[in-house]
Scaffold this motif. Sequence first.
Motif, PDB file in Angstrom:
ATOM      1  N   UNK A 235       3.490  -1.178  -0.474  1.00 16.22           N
ATOM      2  CA  UNK A 235       2.311  -1.661   0.268  1.00 16.22           C
ATOM      3  C   UNK A 235       2.088  -0.793   1.280  1.00 16.22           C
ATOM      4  N   UNK A 236       3.186  -0.541   1.938  1.00 12.94           N
ATOM      5  CA  UNK A 236       3.037   0.209   3.425  1.00 12.94           C
ATOM      6  C   UNK A 236       2.620   1.590   2.750  1.00 12.94           C
ATOM      7  N   UNK A 237       3.081   2.462   1.683  1.00 16.17           N
ATOM      8  CA  UNK A 237       2.508   3.651   1.308  1.00 16.17           C
ATOM      9  C   UNK A 237       1.116   3.406   0.881  1.00 16.17           C
ATOM     10  N   UNK A 238       0.499   2.692   0.621  1.00 10.90           N
ATOM     11  CA  UNK A 238      -0.993   2.717  -0.005  1.00 10.90           C
ATOM     12  C   UNK A 238      -1.649   2.331   1.564  1.00 10.90           C
ATOM     13  N   UNK A 239      -1.163   1.522   2.170  1.00 14.93           N
ATOM     14  CA  UNK A 239      -1.791   1.337   3.360  1.00 14.93           C
ATOM     15  C   UNK A 239      -2.130   2.872   4.263  1.00 14.93           C
ATOM     16  N   UNK A 240      -0.896   3.375   4.204  1.00 12.75           N
ATOM     17  CA  UNK A 240      -0.753   4.723   4.977  1.00 12.75           C
ATOM     18  C   UNK A 240      -1.996   5.775   4.511  1.00 12.75           C
TER      19      UNK A 240
ATOM     20  N   UNK B 282      -8.638   0.012   7.844  1.00 11.15           N
ATOM     21  CA  UNK B 282      -9.112  -0.268   6.610  1.00 11.15           C
ATOM     22  C   UNK B 282      -7.807  -0.397   5.525  1.00 11.15           C
ATOM     23  N   UNK B 283      -6.855  -1.010   5.957  1.00 14.83           N
ATOM     24  CA  UNK B 283      -5.575  -1.046   5.088  1.00 14.83           C
ATOM     25  C   UNK B 283      -5.907  -2.055   3.957  1.00 14.83           C
ATOM     26  N   UNK B 284      -5.606  -1.680   2.712  1.00 14.20           N
ATOM     27  CA  UNK B 284      -5.949  -2.509   1.509  1.00 14.20           C
ATOM     28  C   UNK B 284      -5.116  -3.931   1.455  1.00 14.20           C
ATOM     29  N   UNK B 285      -3.678  -3.623   1.948  1.00 13.85           N
ATOM     30  CA  UNK B 285      -3.049  -4.697   2.084  1.00 13.85           C
ATOM     31  C   UNK B 285      -2.570  -5.332   3.274  1.00 13.85           C
ATOM     32  N   UNK B 286      -3.434  -6.608   3.888  1.00 17.06           N
ATOM     33  CA  UNK B 286      -3.309  -7.307   4.896  1.00 17.06           C
ATOM     34  C   UNK B 286      -1.939  -7.488   5.419  1.00 17.06           C
ATOM     35  N   UNK B 287      -1.298  -8.188   4.610  1.00 20.39           N
ATOM     36  CA  UNK B 287       0.073  -8.736   5.351  1.00 20.39           C
ATOM     37  C   UNK B 287       1.211  -8.322   4.363  1.00 20.39           C
ATOM     38  N   UNK B 288       2.085  -7.743   4.918  1.00 23.42           N
ATOM     39  CA  UNK B 288       3.219  -7.367   4.139  1.00 23.42           C
ATOM     40  C   UNK B 288       4.561  -8.008   4.880  1.00 23.42           C
ATOM     41  N   UNK B 289       5.185  -8.672   3.942  1.00 19.93           N
ATOM     42  CA  UNK B 289       6.523  -9.223   4.451  1.00 19.93           C
ATOM     43  C   UNK B 289       7.666  -8.977   3.341  1.00 19.93           C
ATOM     44  N   UNK B 290       8.669  -8.810   3.620  1.00 18.28           N
ATOM     45  CA  UNK B 290       9.865  -8.934   2.832  1.00 18.28           C
ATOM     46  C   UNK B 290      10.262 -10.281   2.407  1.00 18.28           C
ATOM     47  N   UNK B 291      10.519 -10.692   1.048  1.00 21.95           N
ATOM     48  CA  UNK B 291      10.826 -11.661   0.591  1.00 21.95           C
ATOM     49  C   UNK B 291      11.642 -11.813  -0.378  1.00 21.95           C
ATOM     50  N   UNK B 292      12.631 -12.716  -0.622  1.00 24.41           N
ATOM     51  CA  UNK B 292      13.644 -12.851  -1.562  1.00 24.41           C
ATOM     52  C   UNK B 292      13.167 -13.438  -2.571  1.00 24.41           C
ATOM     53  N   UNK B 293      11.954 -14.185  -2.601  1.00 28.56           N
ATOM     54  CA  UNK B 293      11.502 -14.808  -3.807  1.00 28.56           C
ATOM     55  C   UNK B 293      10.600 -14.186  -4.840  1.00 28.56           C
ATOM     56  N   UNK B 294      10.961 -14.328  -6.016  1.00 24.06           N
ATOM     57  CA  UNK B 294      10.586 -13.418  -7.246  1.00 24.06           C
ATOM     58  C   UNK B 294       8.982 -13.204  -7.052  1.00 24.06           C
ATOM     59  N   UNK B 295       8.130 -14.416  -7.069  1.00 22.28           N
ATOM     60  CA  UNK B 295       6.773 -14.444  -7.212  1.00 22.28           C
ATOM     61  C   UNK B 295       6.093 -13.585  -6.219  1.00 22.28           C
ATOM     62  N   UNK B 296       6.818 -13.745  -4.744  1.00 20.21           N
ATOM     63  CA  UNK B 296       6.139 -12.932  -3.578  1.00 20.21           C
ATOM     64  C   UNK B 296       6.376 -11.493  -4.006  1.00 20.21           C
ATOM     65  N   UNK B 297       7.596 -11.170  -4.452  1.00 13.84           N
ATOM     66  CA  UNK B 297       7.710  -9.569  -4.584  1.00 13.84           C
ATOM     67  C   UNK B 297       6.784  -9.193  -5.613  1.00 13.84           C
ATOM     68  N   UNK B 298       6.564  -9.941  -6.748  1.00 16.97           N
ATOM     69  CA  UNK B 298       5.522  -9.552  -7.856  1.00 16.97           C
ATOM     70  C   UNK B 298       4.416  -9.363  -7.253  1.00 16.97           C
ATOM     71  N   UNK B 299       3.768 -10.330  -6.305  1.00 20.17           N
ATOM     72  CA  UNK B 299       2.350 -10.382  -5.748  1.00 20.17           C
ATOM     73  C   UNK B 299       2.409  -9.216  -5.103  1.00 20.17           C
ATOM     74  N   UNK B 300       2.942  -8.839  -4.203  1.00 23.48           N
ATOM     75  CA  UNK B 300       3.067  -7.584  -3.239  1.00 23.48           C
ATOM     76  C   UNK B 300       2.916  -6.122  -4.352  1.00 23.48           C
ATOM     77  N   UNK B 301       3.789  -6.190  -5.500  1.00 21.17           N
ATOM     78  CA  UNK B 301       3.319  -5.039  -6.356  1.00 21.17           C
ATOM     79  C   UNK B 301       1.822  -5.170  -6.929  1.00 21.17           C
ATOM     80  N   UNK B 302       1.752  -6.267  -7.312  1.00 22.78           N
ATOM     81  CA  UNK B 302       0.429  -6.207  -7.845  1.00 22.78           C
ATOM     82  C   UNK B 302      -0.624  -6.011  -6.897  1.00 22.78           C
ATOM     83  N   UNK B 303      -0.617  -6.371  -5.494  1.00 22.96           N
ATOM     84  CA  UNK B 303      -1.536  -5.797  -4.737  1.00 22.96           C
ATOM     85  C   UNK B 303      -1.659  -4.325  -4.288  1.00 22.96           C
ATOM     86  N   UNK B 304      -0.478  -3.827  -4.631  1.00 21.15           N
ATOM     87  CA  UNK B 304      -0.186  -2.281  -4.397  1.00 21.15           C
ATOM     88  C   UNK B 304      -1.120  -1.803  -5.638  1.00 21.15           C
TER      89      UNK B 304
END
Length: 203
Positions: A67-72, A78-100
């Motif tokens: 997400x940081x890569x695509x925002x840069x 104009x960053x496409x991913x508004x909120x980036x946060x590290x999380x140990x929860x599987x669904x949160x990790x997969x959600x961030x991958x799909x946002x990328x």
Amino acid sequence: MANRGPSYGLSREVQQKIDRQYDPELEQVLVRWILAQCGSDGGSAVAQPAPGRDGFQQWLKDGTVLCRLINSLHPRGQAPVGKIQASAMAFKQMEQISQFLQAAERYGIAATDIFQTVDLWEGKNMACVQRTLMNLGSLAVAKGDGLFVGDPNWFPKKSQENRRVFSEDKLKEGQSVIGLQMGTNRGASQAGMTGYGMPRQIL
């Protein structure tokens, strides 16, 4: 998501074939580019991953680096991913991958060149993850908008459209020319030809 055990038989052979497509040299290029690119976004420095396929997968697995890569690659604000946060929860990790992945497709990566979320999260097809990131780097270089950080020679150059515009007169001029692929009738004659079935006359 449940952890899957080791594969056996045909499944194992298929997985081994996919794993062999992974390129350690490309991994080094991608790591260098991502570290350089994410270092320019003003955030905290991205940690270096452990070498190897598993280290690369663990580094990208939670989606924060992606997400940081695509925002840069977008102008500030104009960053496409508004909120980036590290999380140990599987669904949160997969959600961030799909946002990328969605942001990468909007950026211009063809849908056929984009990996699936499980390819990265489960580490089933890291070669496909590499191809997506390589295409993203090539596209960032080709855009030439000044947001790419690093050496442009790290990535193969994308072919660019070379549109030609002809005037009406030039187009009409081309209609009167017989293309050579159609053959030619210059110098052709029926001299020396005889009727069908008749013997050739030798004088």
